[in-house]
Scaffold this motif. Structure first.
Motif, PDB file in Angstrom:
ATOM      1  N   THR B 259       9.696  -0.713  19.930  1.00 43.66           N
ATOM      2  CA  THR B 259      10.975  -0.269  21.875  1.00 43.66           C
ATOM      3  C   THR B 259      11.295   1.299  21.788  1.00 43.66           C
ATOM      4  O   THR B 259      10.427   1.527  21.942  1.00 43.66           O
ATOM      5  N   PHE B 260      12.742   1.349  21.819  1.00 37.48           N
ATOM      6  CA  PHE B 260      13.607   2.211  22.145  1.00 37.48           C
ATOM      7  C   PHE B 260      14.230   3.120  20.646  1.00 37.48           C
ATOM      8  O   PHE B 260      15.007   2.016  20.405  1.00 37.48           O
ATOM      9  N   PRO B 261      13.704   4.501  20.504  1.00 43.30           N
ATOM     10  CA  PRO B 261      14.984   4.295  19.604  1.00 43.30           C
ATOM     11  C   PRO B 261      16.132   4.282  18.936  1.00 43.30           C
ATOM     12  O   PRO B 261      16.673   4.279  17.859  1.00 43.30           O
ATOM     13  N   GLY B 262      16.186   4.660  20.816  1.00 46.75           N
ATOM     14  CA  GLY B 262      17.614   4.552  20.443  1.00 46.75           C
ATOM     15  C   GLY B 262      18.627   3.174  20.246  1.00 46.75           C
ATOM     16  O   GLY B 262      19.881   2.893  20.490  1.00 46.75           O
ATOM     17  N   SER B 263      17.578   2.699  21.079  1.00 48.73           N
ATOM     18  CA  SER B 263      17.859   1.212  22.117  1.00 48.73           C
ATOM     19  C   SER B 263      17.247   0.182  21.333  1.00 48.73           C
ATOM     20  O   SER B 263      17.579  -0.929  22.120  1.00 48.73           O
TER      21      SER B 263
END
Lengths: 433, 433
Positions: B259-263
């Protein structure tokens, strides 16, 4: 009604019987209520659940040419740093935005002091033979557990209505083994005391023997008034800077009790030098924290002014609960000489100082009647309250009707425990007769 | 065309001139491209941005009678634990769901081993005089930085196409100072090798002298095929259990590249005993991780089958980039005898083994032409590649047109660096003539 200490043995015996009868009635209600933790209630969570839809357009994730969805920006999005600087009255470059728990960040600071040393440390704390840490008490059990888990020797410092007893703190920091202190400066957990300006100034002026003395300034309730308007509070970071020890303090806060307790964002604030130093160390443990959630929070909370508006809505839910707790305490316990308490204007707790030697017993009786409170002793280092007196009540989570019932149980148990002491006999001994 | 080693000095000189001319042309394009990190591209982020609207109804946050918005559930929501157990082929009770970075969880495991010791540790590692840690290399620089920051002595173990050289690993673990090893078992960073079944079995069968030997099994690319179908992979946890050392391994994974690299959300998996032990230690540092985000992920990714479907969409974006990299390498570098590489089927990198002594120079020349690659040496402990040979290319982030340009630059620089070696003169010496 006179205080228990002025009553005759016969009067006390009558009261004891009345209380035991009431306790038995309350037990039959089969309650199952939890007032052990400062958990926001479902109403409060619903209040801020617009957060769930505040950020839906992927293009909004791109700010200042950077994509919040991707890796990067270890110290946090610029807008999130600006938001927290506004709340804490410091500068954006003095902030570092973390994950969902400020506790985790506090742990990280202590852990890094232990494994790597702080900016001013001659060596990592794990190399020092002995570490002492000051614990104003009653205080927050989770703080104490952190310093306990690293084997620090915890020293209890008494609390006053103006904050920790600073005469004692100033004396203790002359010992170079004393490496730091836990503080909750506004609406302290559990008593709800706010440090006076003088206390804060004396903290900034501390001249500890340890060059790497660390003030852990947990500003958990920085905008958490439930009674009355927002009270401004001095910025410890600039005060320490003015006093010539800019690297002595780390401040912490989070949105855990502003938005979602498990899904908020946290912040640590300190001198720019400290933030740079810690950013380097934190850079080994992670690439960045959840920036989409940072963005959600900034969009939703906007700035200090608007956040205070949100907090007023929390206050509308919180205030009646605190009023209920204080009303029942006042009605049932005042003038018995068996307990006293402070009327807080913010924070999450009411702390009842019960007659010495009766706190543990009170909680045991409460539990038997289906009411769970914070474990006795939890507000002291190592979980040991030397006077067995402090009881922390967390009114936020239960519905107000349940809270009312729970407080009846509590007051009854408090009185039974005191009467047991006065009469030298236990509830069981009486009921077995 | 013959390999450089078979060409005459004159032929090499001609080639050198051609390459220098090409390099000068490329420099004039004023590129500014970054292939240094395994960052998903904007297209990939857009692909999964429905995540932003997957959870909008507050009532959906209440599952099994618990409110995901509130504190609690330190080890993660049951549904998140079930999700990861499905992905990793282990049991839900063998998982612990963390925050947005599996790196943070890996750091925590090493840090807790250092400050508190692991389940099988006679004492915390900070009390041991010396700690050695095995680092199959080339490997992941962020792994090595963790063990470096705690002062462990890092020992390079050579990689083979089947995983770390197990003859050497088995020999080294006889040393009781050797406390652990870093592993990326599937599509290893940077070479893209997948450990053979035999290698995995030999890991499970290890009989290290240290009772608390720790396999750090970073299954970062567990479902990250970009070429071909999902490849099942043995479950190291049950293998270690069968081999009689159930507490020897911690496995890690995350949704950072799903999904999201930071989240995203992360997971660690291990024996139930280890998970219980670590949950207790982690309970001191936090109350719970972001469970709303856990819920978002479970709602969005559903299960292994559906996650593999999502990964196929990532593959549609990733595959052409890897093809481009490999095509240009093949076209421009094959048969020159100056580099070789593996064609990976998953993961995030292509690793080029350049002629010894030319990696650093190649990257320096690339940088001058506006193309940034992972720093030379980064894939080895302490940032030192003993042969100055390994170059990690991360094709995921740039647009494909940019990637093509960047690869032209890279191949040209690779050849210039080799030719400089052969001819004993630098580009600067020639151009100054």
């Amino acid at each position: 009604m006179a205080t228990y200490s002025c009553r005759s043995r016969e009067e006390l015996r009558m009261e004891f019987k009345r209380m035991i009868a009431r306790y038995e009635d309350l037990k039959h209600e089969n309650l199952n209520l939890d007032m052990s933790r400062g958990k926001p209630s479902k109403l409060q969570l619903d209040l801020v659940s617009d957060m769930l839809t505040i950020l839906t357009d992927p293009e909004e994730c791109i700010i200042d040419g950077k994509d919040a969805r991707n890796y990067g920006d270890l110290a946090g999005l610029q807008c999130a740093r600006e938001y927290w600087a506004d709340i804490l009255d410091c500068k954006p470059e003095q902030t570092f935005i973390g994950g969902n728990a400020s506790l985790h960040m506090m742990y990280n600071i202590i852990a890094r002091a232990f494994t790597h040393g702080l900016k001013e440390s001659p060596q990592p704390w794990c190399r020092e033979g002995r570490i002492k840490f000051l614990c104003p008490s009653p205080g927050y059990d989770r703080h104490f557990r952190i310093t306990e888990t690293f084997g620090f020797e915890m020293i209890t410092v008494p609390m006053t209505p103006y904050g920790p007893d600073m005469d004692i703190v100033e004396e203790l920091v002359a010992d170079p083994l004393v490496k730091g202190i836990w503080c909750i400066p506004k609406y302290s957990n559990p008593q709800g005391y706010t440090y006076s300006d003088e206390t804060v100034q004396r903290f900034a002026n501390l001249k500890p023997a340890a060059p790497d003395f660390l003030i852990m300034w947990d500003n958990a309730y920085c905008i958490h008034e439930f009674d009355g308007v927002y009270e401004p509070f001095p910025d410890i970071i600039s005060l320490c800077e003015q006093a010539g020890r800019p690297n002595m303090v780390y401040e912490f806060a989070s949105t855990s009790k502003i938005t979602f307790p498990g899904s908020g964002i946290s912040v640590m604030a300190s001198s720019v030098e400290n933030i740079e130093y810690m950013t380097k160390l934190f850079g080994v443990q992670t690439i960045s924290y959840d920036k989409i959630n940072q963005l959600r929070h900034v969009k939703y909370l906007k700035n200090k002014e608007h956040t205070i508006e949100v907090m007023k809505k929390h206050a509308e839910i919180m205030a009646p609960k605190f009023e209920m707790v204080l009303k029942i305490l006042r009605k049932q316990v005042t003038n018995k000489g068996i307990a006293h308490w402070h009327h807080p204007k913010g924070g999450y707790f009411v702390c009842v100082a019960a007659m010495p030697g009766t706190a543990r017993r009170t909680l045991e009786l409460c539990k038997r009647a289906g009411v769970t409170l914070t474990e006795a002793g939890a507000t002291y280092p190592y979980g040991v309250d030397p006077h067995d007196s402090m009881i922390r009540i967390a009114p936020s989570y239960p519905a107000i009707e349940d809270l009312e019932k729970a407080m009846h149980v509590f007051c009854t148990c408090l009185k039974i425990a005191a009467l047991e002491k006065y009469l030298g006999m236990t509830l069981e001994q009486v009921t077995e007769l």
